[in-house]
Design a protein around this motif. Structure first.
Motif, PDB file in Angstrom:
ATOM      1  N   TYR A  53      65.550  55.274   3.117  1.00 51.38           N
ATOM      2  CA  TYR A  53      64.883  54.368   2.188  1.00 51.38           C
ATOM      3  C   TYR A  53      63.479  54.904   1.965  1.00 51.38           C
ATOM      4  CZ  TYR A  53      62.635  50.202   0.308  1.00 51.38           C
ATOM      5  OH  TYR A  53      61.930  49.332  -0.482  1.00 51.38           O
ATOM      6  N   GLY A  99      60.711  50.843  -3.958  1.00 46.85           N
ATOM      7  CA  GLY A  99      61.517  51.583  -3.007  1.00 46.85           C
ATOM      8  C   GLY A  99      62.871  51.936  -3.570  1.00 46.85           C
ATOM      9  N   LYS A 100      63.492  52.940  -2.972  1.00 51.81           N
ATOM     10  CA  LYS A 100      64.812  53.381  -3.405  1.00 51.81           C
ATOM     11  C   LYS A 100      65.554  53.924  -2.201  1.00 51.81           C
ATOM     12  CE  LYS A 100      67.943  55.137  -6.311  1.00 51.81           C
ATOM     13  NZ  LYS A 100      69.021  54.313  -6.739  1.00 51.81           N
ATOM     14  N   ALA A 101      66.772  53.415  -1.994  1.00 50.33           N
ATOM     15  CA  ALA A 101      67.634  53.934  -0.938  1.00 50.33           C
ATOM     16  C   ALA A 101      68.415  55.121  -1.479  1.00 50.33           C
ATOM     17  CB  ALA A 101      68.584  52.852  -0.447  1.00 50.33           C
TER      18      ALA A 101
END
Length: 107
Positions: free
Chosen positions: A10, A3-5
């Motif tokens: 998100y 995952g990446k914000a």
């Protein structure tokens, strides 16, 4: 799951394998993609598209879409809820809705 914000969103993707420990079940390959938007420090809303397929049976796959939310009371307690709808489901004879709601305790 990776995952990446990015800002208040998100983004996450997941892929996995589930082993069945019962002869009435089968191993599954699964995967999905979703995004969750943080509205404020208490509330986040999101959506996910995911699916699974019995290992060795690529014609019998399922696809599900989900809309959900998380309400965080404090650093230890939150309430999560989601509504889902299968887009393809051969086990239950076709598309069907479902829902879930649960409390989460972080320790």
């Amino acid at each position: 799951q990776l995952g990446k914000a990015i800002g208040s969103n998100y983004h996450f993707a997941e892929i996995g394998y589930q082993w069945a420990f019962d002869e009435k079940a089968s191993d599954l390959l699964y995967g999905g993609y979703g995004v969750q938007h943080t509205i404020n420090k208490h509330l986040a809303l999101g959506t996910e598209l995911y699916g699974w397929m019995p290992a060795g049976d690529s014609a019998n796959y399922q696809i599900v879409t989900t809309l959900g939310g998380v309400y965080t009371f404090n650093e230890h307690w939150s309430l999560k809820a989601s509504l889902s709808h299968t887009l393809r489901d051969t086990d239950r004879g076709g598309p069907a809705p479902s829902g879930v709601c649960y409390a989460v305790w972080n320790f």
